[in-house]
Design a protein around this motif. Sequence first.
Motif, PDB file in Angstrom:
ATOM      1  N   SER A  75       0.532  -1.355   0.029  1.00 39.23           N
ATOM      2  CA  SER A  75      -0.013   0.151  -0.051  1.00 39.23           C
ATOM      3  C   SER A  75       0.738   1.503   0.042  1.00 39.23           C
ATOM      4  N   LEU A  76       2.240   1.172   0.027  1.00 43.56           N
ATOM      5  CA  LEU A  76       3.124   2.380   0.039  1.00 43.56           C
ATOM      6  C   LEU A  76       3.943   2.347  -0.933  1.00 43.56           C
ATOM      7  N   PRO A  77       3.813   3.444  -1.621  1.00 41.94           N
ATOM      8  CA  PRO A  77       4.891   3.362  -3.039  1.00 41.94           C
ATOM      9  C   PRO A  77       6.363   3.582  -2.481  1.00 41.94           C
ATOM     10  N   PRO A  78       7.387   3.211  -3.420  1.00 40.91           N
ATOM     11  CA  PRO A  78       8.788   3.344  -2.960  1.00 40.91           C
ATOM     12  C   PRO A  78       9.039   5.071  -2.329  1.00 40.91           C
ATOM     13  N   GLY A  79       9.549   4.803  -1.295  1.00 36.30           N
ATOM     14  CA  GLY A  79       9.939   6.482  -0.476  1.00 36.30           C
ATOM     15  C   GLY A  79       8.954   6.831   0.466  1.00 36.30           C
ATOM     16  N   GLU A  80       7.708   6.153   0.378  1.00 35.25           N
ATOM     17  CA  GLU A  80       6.499   6.817   0.902  1.00 35.25           C
ATOM     18  C   GLU A  80       6.665   6.620   2.442  1.00 35.25           C
ATOM     19  N   PHE A  81       7.186   5.572   2.974  1.00 39.39           N
ATOM     20  CA  PHE A  81       7.361   5.352   4.576  1.00 39.39           C
ATOM     21  C   PHE A  81       8.183   6.378   4.967  1.00 39.39           C
ATOM     22  N   ASP A  82       9.295   6.881   4.470  1.00 36.21           N
ATOM     23  CA  ASP A  82      10.276   8.037   4.992  1.00 36.21           C
ATOM     24  C   ASP A  82       9.473   9.346   4.820  1.00 36.21           C
ATOM     25  N   SER A 106      10.687   8.044  16.110  1.00 41.33           N
ATOM     26  CA  SER A 106      10.652   8.828  17.176  1.00 41.33           C
ATOM     27  C   SER A 106       9.486  10.023  16.363  1.00 41.33           C
ATOM     28  N   LEU A 107       8.300  10.002  17.059  1.00 38.50           N
ATOM     29  CA  LEU A 107       7.172  10.725  16.691  1.00 38.50           C
ATOM     30  C   LEU A 107       6.573  11.770  17.678  1.00 38.50           C
ATOM     31  N   PRO A 108       5.904  12.867  17.273  1.00 39.55           N
ATOM     32  CA  PRO A 108       4.988  13.508  18.228  1.00 39.55           C
ATOM     33  C   PRO A 108       4.041  12.427  18.686  1.00 39.55           C
ATOM     34  N   ALA A 109       3.557  12.645  19.796  1.00 37.27           N
ATOM     35  CA  ALA A 109       2.766  11.799  20.569  1.00 37.27           C
ATOM     36  C   ALA A 109       1.305  11.493  19.727  1.00 37.27           C
ATOM     37  N   ARG A 110       0.923  12.631  18.913  1.00 39.33           N
ATOM     38  CA  ARG A 110      -0.389  12.578  18.259  1.00 39.33           C
ATOM     39  C   ARG A 110      -0.311  11.634  16.831  1.00 39.33           C
ATOM     40  N   ASP A 111       0.868  11.388  16.508  1.00 34.75           N
ATOM     41  CA  ASP A 111       1.009  10.637  15.340  1.00 34.75           C
ATOM     42  C   ASP A 111       1.333   9.020  15.566  1.00 34.75           C
ATOM     43  N   LEU A 112       1.259   8.728  16.831  1.00 31.30           N
ATOM     44  CA  LEU A 112       1.409   7.289  17.181  1.00 31.30           C
ATOM     45  C   LEU A 112       0.676   6.158  16.234  1.00 31.30           C
ATOM     46  N   ALA A 113      -0.403   6.626  16.122  1.00 29.25           N
ATOM     47  CA  ALA A 113      -1.324   5.719  15.178  1.00 29.25           C
ATOM     48  C   ALA A 113      -0.991   5.564  13.871  1.00 29.25           C
ATOM     49  N   LEU A 114      -0.250   6.628  13.287  1.00 29.44           N
ATOM     50  CA  LEU A 114       0.620   6.511  12.008  1.00 29.44           C
ATOM     51  C   LEU A 114       1.790   5.631  12.129  1.00 29.44           C
ATOM     52  N   GLY A 115       2.300   5.799  13.290  1.00 33.80           N
ATOM     53  CA  GLY A 115       3.469   4.772  13.329  1.00 33.80           C
ATOM     54  C   GLY A 115       3.165   3.145  13.499  1.00 33.80           C
ATOM     55  N   VAL A 116       2.259   2.957  14.259  1.00 35.73           N
ATOM     56  CA  VAL A 116       1.786   1.423  14.485  1.00 35.73           C
ATOM     57  C   VAL A 116       1.343   1.063  13.032  1.00 35.73           C
ATOM     58  N   LYS A 117       0.549   1.915  12.480  1.00 33.09           N
ATOM     59  CA  LYS A 117       0.053   1.335  11.188  1.00 33.09           C
ATOM     60  C   LYS A 117       1.188   1.009   9.953  1.00 33.09           C
ATOM     61  N   LEU A 118       2.283   1.802  10.047  1.00 32.68           N
ATOM     62  CA  LEU A 118       3.333   1.856   9.192  1.00 32.68           C
ATOM     63  C   LEU A 118       4.238   0.579   9.451  1.00 32.68           C
ATOM     64  N   LEU A 216      -3.181  -0.560  23.075  1.00 30.68           N
ATOM     65  CA  LEU A 216      -3.366  -1.751  23.248  1.00 30.68           C
ATOM     66  C   LEU A 216      -4.356  -2.093  22.024  1.00 30.68           C
ATOM     67  N   ASP A 217      -5.441  -1.311  22.045  1.00 32.57           N
ATOM     68  CA  ASP A 217      -6.445  -1.573  21.049  1.00 32.57           C
ATOM     69  C   ASP A 217      -6.015  -1.271  19.565  1.00 32.57           C
ATOM     70  N   LEU A 218      -5.264  -0.245  19.371  1.00 35.38           N
ATOM     71  CA  LEU A 218      -4.536   0.100  18.178  1.00 35.38           C
ATOM     72  C   LEU A 218      -3.628  -0.898  17.634  1.00 35.38           C
ATOM     73  N   VAL A 219      -2.656  -1.632  18.485  1.00 35.42           N
ATOM     74  CA  VAL A 219      -1.855  -2.803  18.077  1.00 35.42           C
ATOM     75  C   VAL A 219      -2.690  -3.751  17.702  1.00 35.42           C
ATOM     76  N   ALA A 220      -3.745  -4.300  18.403  1.00 35.59           N
ATOM     77  CA  ALA A 220      -4.266  -5.319  18.259  1.00 35.59           C
ATOM     78  C   ALA A 220      -5.124  -5.360  17.173  1.00 35.59           C
ATOM     79  N   LEU A 221      -5.651  -4.014  16.588  1.00 40.38           N
ATOM     80  CA  LEU A 221      -6.363  -3.994  15.353  1.00 40.38           C
ATOM     81  C   LEU A 221      -5.423  -4.019  14.270  1.00 40.38           C
ATOM     82  N   HIS A 222      -4.271  -3.906  14.234  1.00 42.11           N
ATOM     83  CA  HIS A 222      -3.379  -3.785  12.993  1.00 42.11           C
ATOM     84  C   HIS A 222      -2.488  -5.104  12.976  1.00 42.11           C
TER      85      HIS A 222
END
Length: 459
Positions: A75-82, A106-118, A216-222
């Motif tokens: 779901s991520l093209p080359p370079g999109e992760f970074d 290392s992320l702002p706390a508000r972006d934790l969901a993005l990090g888990v998803k990635l 916990l809910d977020l990690v279990a979901l992904h």
Amino acid sequence: MTQSWQLEAEAAVGRGVTARRFRLGNGLGLITAIDRRSPIVALQTWYRVGSRHERLGATGMAHLFEHLMFGQTQSLPPGEFDRLVERTGGESNAATWVDWTYYRLSLPARDLALGVKLEAERMQHLVLEHTPVESERDVVTNERRERVEDDVDGWLDEQLMAQAFTTHPYRWPTIGWMEDIRALSLPDIRAFYRTWYAPNSATIVCCGDFEEAALLDLVALHYGAIEPGVLPSDVGRIVEPEQTRERIVRAPKPIATDRLLVGYKAPGQDEADWAVLEIVATLLAGCPSARLYRRLVIEGEVASSVDAQLTPFRDPSLLRLAVTAARGHGADEILGIIDQELAAMAEKPPQKAEVEKAKALAETDFWTSLVDLDGKAEALGHYETALGDFRKVNTLAERLAAVTVEDVARVVRSYLRAERRTIVIATPEDGDDDEDDDDDEDDDTSGDDAAAAGRGGVA
């Protein structure tokens, strides 16, 4: 359908921070450590695979994946992760070593969901096709040329481990042998990914400002629906035969003065004497007043630098002494002084004040490593992955504090003996030393690397 969590363990980590380990039914571990001093999070994913889990002929696979994992996914093209991480103001990196590979966000706390998803995306949906694999293979071969083949210190590191170990996989380099890197096949690369990049081979560590229940809910979901992998059953401890003779290798290199690396066989990090040898390393070269530093650099001026390092490996490894000779002085003279200092320490225990100073320095270094979120997460991940339990991080300071002067003399007598050491010497190319003087070797060996090969630099 996602799965439920089981709380397995908890312990205080530093002042005011409690770490807790949870586990999903598919084997995924999650360590949480809430610290609300700053609105940021350190999110790390540790995989129980490093260069020790490879085989001869396919070395460098774990390190190659450290690079591949930042590439294209379904779901991520080359370079999109970074790009996604950088858009948050965060940063990403990774490191490979002998016992583990880990990925750091290392992320702002508000972006934790993005990090888990990635992280969940690249655990299960990495695209491993010819073009991206060959691109990263070229990066790794160039890295090897720069760090080892064109770098004297890299050569010293590689040769030390290659000669010190005859059986254990610590003998080959984390970055891999060049011929192996070039020969890794696409089917083998895909099989490695299916085997090791699985929830039951991983522990997620999250430190910082977050709500535990939401995480916990977020990690279990992904991650909850990801099937566990079939891990090899033959990854237990491999016992290196006892070394009974000193091993020496010499080679001319484009340098101005001799450089030498000396490795004494030492216990694994979880063994009782490891902490004592950590104090010994500090006594030898941990500060300007340390014994070898004072004798070689300050008083005798026979060396321009000296360093002592005890490798924190799961299995027995090495206490390493690295010395660069001053002009007009050579490796043999330096080895003689090292032998004198070790003999003196073995015969007569150091004064209590000297040992207490070394203990204070070692304990300060340990606690300093836990101050920031990334350091805390890294310590938790290392102890959980390499030693089997994150709670062991708390015992190291206690073990260091318990070291006595008698312990110091005892371990020097037991471990720092000539017949238990391997020496690698680089001499100036226009010097008088003969090339590859390895008459003292008592085994055929291959392999190395006591330094982690990190994506953005040596970890």
